[in-house]
Design an enzyme around this catalytic site. Structure first.
Site, PDB file in Angstrom:
ATOM      1  N   LYS A  47      15.923   6.773  33.053  1.00  0.00           N
ATOM      2  CA  LYS A  47      16.433   5.417  33.306  1.00  0.00           C
ATOM      3  C   LYS A  47      15.409   4.642  34.130  1.00  0.00           C
ATOM      4  O   LYS A  47      14.814   5.198  35.068  1.00  0.00           O
ATOM      5  CB  LYS A  47      17.773   5.543  34.063  1.00  0.00           C
ATOM      6  CG  LYS A  47      18.558   4.250  34.201  1.00  0.00           C
ATOM      7  CD  LYS A  47      19.922   4.535  34.865  1.00  0.00           C
ATOM      8  CE  LYS A  47      20.759   3.299  35.049  1.00  0.00           C
ATOM      9  NZ  LYS A  47      22.062   3.571  35.713  1.00  0.00           N
ATOM     10  N   SER A  77      25.929   1.050  33.641  1.00  0.00           N
ATOM     11  CA  SER A  77      24.638   0.411  33.477  1.00  0.00           C
ATOM     12  C   SER A  77      23.648   1.243  32.669  1.00  0.00           C
ATOM     13  O   SER A  77      22.683   0.713  32.138  1.00  0.00           O
ATOM     14  CB  SER A  77      24.027   0.126  34.849  1.00  0.00           C
ATOM     15  OG  SER A  77      23.758   1.338  35.529  1.00  0.00           O
ATOM     16  N   SER A  85      28.106   4.598  35.997  1.00  0.00           N
ATOM     17  CA  SER A  85      27.015   4.225  35.088  1.00  0.00           C
ATOM     18  C   SER A  85      26.411   5.356  34.280  1.00  0.00           C
ATOM     19  O   SER A  85      25.628   5.107  33.373  1.00  0.00           O
ATOM     20  CB  SER A  85      25.902   3.531  35.867  1.00  0.00           C
ATOM     21  OG  SER A  85      26.297   2.215  36.128  1.00  0.00           O
TER      22      SER A  85
END
Ligand code: GLN
Length: 514
Positions: free
Chosen positions: A90, A165, A189
């Site tokens: 990420k 997210s 997330s």
């Protein structure tokens, strides 16, 4: 084995084949880049899970692993079991040699001068890093639509959000562009995108995985964790990245070396499973609730004891979260001022330091980041701090106590991960409050610092994946993996194939991915 077959294996199967010599890490890594080329596309078409690709370095690491294996001897014996299996990261986790943007304009093109501890660990274990994945700006959001670099699309239906997210990591794993990925979870997330994309995502016990080098959103809640297609893969990756780190003062000294082993014990008899009184039917879509009831029946048949437990303050967790998070965000994001990091915007004709900072932040942050900075600044301001931030912290304590009491009676708590299946892109964009509700189930685990996982629990409306959420007391990560893997096996036996094999084919894109 063909590249198309290789990418559909689990990470642990890939590792096994690399050891057996069925294929090399270079072949495996190439197969993933080929897949990325076919389906990832750009902000305008395709899944768009990746913000940056790291092909040359990934292939060099793969070649190194292959050379060590070919040479044999002690160096080959010492290779980590996952060596040579590719991974995606990420883009709010810092990486030397690759840009790290947190999907914000304010960090466009920023090259970190250091690696996050988890990245150092991954490099030392020689997992080729495929690239950096998309997210909501600074990890604030539930659909990945708040990225400054365009949305990520759900591989199950490109018109739907992959969750957020960490939509990029989940979509990359769900679309077979990566077998493993890292996410970060502040309020859901990792788990909410896992639920939306039919993948597995864990939020470890707070302090299990070092936060050093994770761009902070809300430091008292943030935790890095694995995103995979199976529970065993998640446990294996979690074991690799967990452990004490002197660079993170909240890091625990606990040992985490039984997580993978725990996934081999799939006996549910006598396991005490709690269902929260406060998370009953209403609030979940009818089909999700029905699916959940079917799962509970499966668990009872397998010998688990299913009971209802009460956590009266859990309904207030979401409200407390949305005061605590903006407060910590307003403080953590103060460092992005155009002076110390990233981009700088100088007003026409020059300006004072304060004016440069203001212009930089006005141009560099998106709407959600600004909304949270303003909310947090307000909640922390003298005169309001006790009424807002203080009250929220007291509610947090009550939630922690509720969960502690619940775990005196049950081993784990389970529920659907999200109230609905993946939302359509655009549906919640103008409605932050309805977006905040996506995380109603996942937030309490962050407030309490306890481990929680989302695994695929079948499909519901429009044949979209449904997540099953399993949480346990602090440091019970091995138990959570054990129960998750047992449930995963039950669902797989019922369906006759692993869940990820039910994903529809992802449409190929026209243009090649650069
Ligand atoms: N959707 C939640 C939020 O926007 C969770 C974010 C996260 O876990 N990083 O705050």
């Amino acid at each position: 084995m063909s590249p198309a077959e290789m990418i559909r294996l689990t990470a642990l199967e890939m590792a096994e084949h690399l050891r057996a010599g069925t294929f090399t890490s270079v072949e495996l890594t190439r197969a993933h880049f080929e897949r990325i080329n076919q389906v990832d596309g750009t902000a305008d078409e395709g899944v768009h899970a990746f913000l940056h690709l790291n092909q040359d370095e990934a292939l060099a690491v793969a070649a190194e692993v292959d050379a060590i294996r070919t040479a044999g001897g002690p160096e080959a014996d010492e290779l980590h079991p996952l060596a040579g299996v590719p991974i995606a990261i990420k883009d709010n986790i810092v990486t030397i040699g690759q840009p790290t943007t947190a999907a914000s304009k304010i960090l466009e093109g920023w090259m970190p001068p250091y690696d996050a501890t988890v990245v150092r660990t991954i490099r030392a274990a020689k997992l080729p890093i495929l690239g950096k994945t998309n997210l909501d700006e600074f990890a604030m959001g539930s659909t990945t639509e708040y990225s400054a670099y365009g949305v990520t699309r759900n591989p199950w239906d490109l018109n739907r959000a992959p969750g957020g997210s960490g939509g990029g990591s989940a979509a990359a794993v769900g679309a077979f562009m990566a077998p493993l990925a890292l996410g970060s979870d502040t309020g859901g997330s990792i788990r909410e995108p896992a639920a939306f994309t039919g993948t597995v995502g864990t939020k470890p016990t707070y302090g299990s995985v070092s936060r050093y080098g994770l761009i902070a959103m809300a430091s008292s809640l943030d935790q890095i964790g694995p995103v995979t297609r199976t529970t065993a893969d998640a446990a294996a990756l979690h074991e690799l990245i967990a452990g004490h780190d002197p660079k993170d003062s909240t890091s625990l000294h606990t040992q985490w070396n039984t997580l993978l082993e725990a996934t081999t014990d799939q006996d549910l008899s006598g396991v005490r499973i709690g269902v929260l009184e406060e998370f009953q039917g209403p609030g979940f879509s009818a089909e999700i609730w029905e699916k959940f009831q079917e799962t509970l029946d499966l668990l009872r048949d397998a010998g688990a004891e299913v009971t209802t437990v009460d956590c009266p303050h859990i309904p207030y967790a979401l409200h407390a979260y949305y005061l605590i998070v903006p407060s910590e965000v307003s403080s953590n994001l103060a460092r992005f001022d155009g002076i110390r990091y990233g981009n700088r915007v100088v007003p026409d004709g020059g300006g004072t330091v304060a004016e440069v900072m203001a212009a930089t932040r006005a141009a560099g942050f998106g709407d959600e980041a600004k909304r949270r900075i303003m909310l947090g600044t307000f909640a922390l301001s003298a005169g309001y701090v006790d009424a807002y931030y203080g009250t929220a912290q007291r509610v947090r304590t009550l939630v922690i106590q509720d969960l502690k009491h619940a775990f005196e009676h049950v081993d784990v708590l389970i529920s659907p991960t999200t109230p609905t299946v993946a939302v359509k892109l655009g549906d919640q964009l103008e409605e932050p409050l309805s977006m905040y509700l996506n995380d109603v189930v996942t937030i309490p685990a962050n407030l309490a610092g306890i481990p929680a996982i989302s695994i695929p629990g079948g499909t519901a409306e429009h044949d979209m994946p449904v997540g099953l959420h399993i949480q346990g007391p602090a440091k019970s990560d091995a138990t959570v993996y054990r129960v998750a893997s047992a449930i995963e096996a039950l669902i797989e036996a019922e369906q006759g194939k692993p869940f990820y094999d039910r994903a529809p084919e992802v449409p190929q894109v026209q243009g090649a991915r650069s």
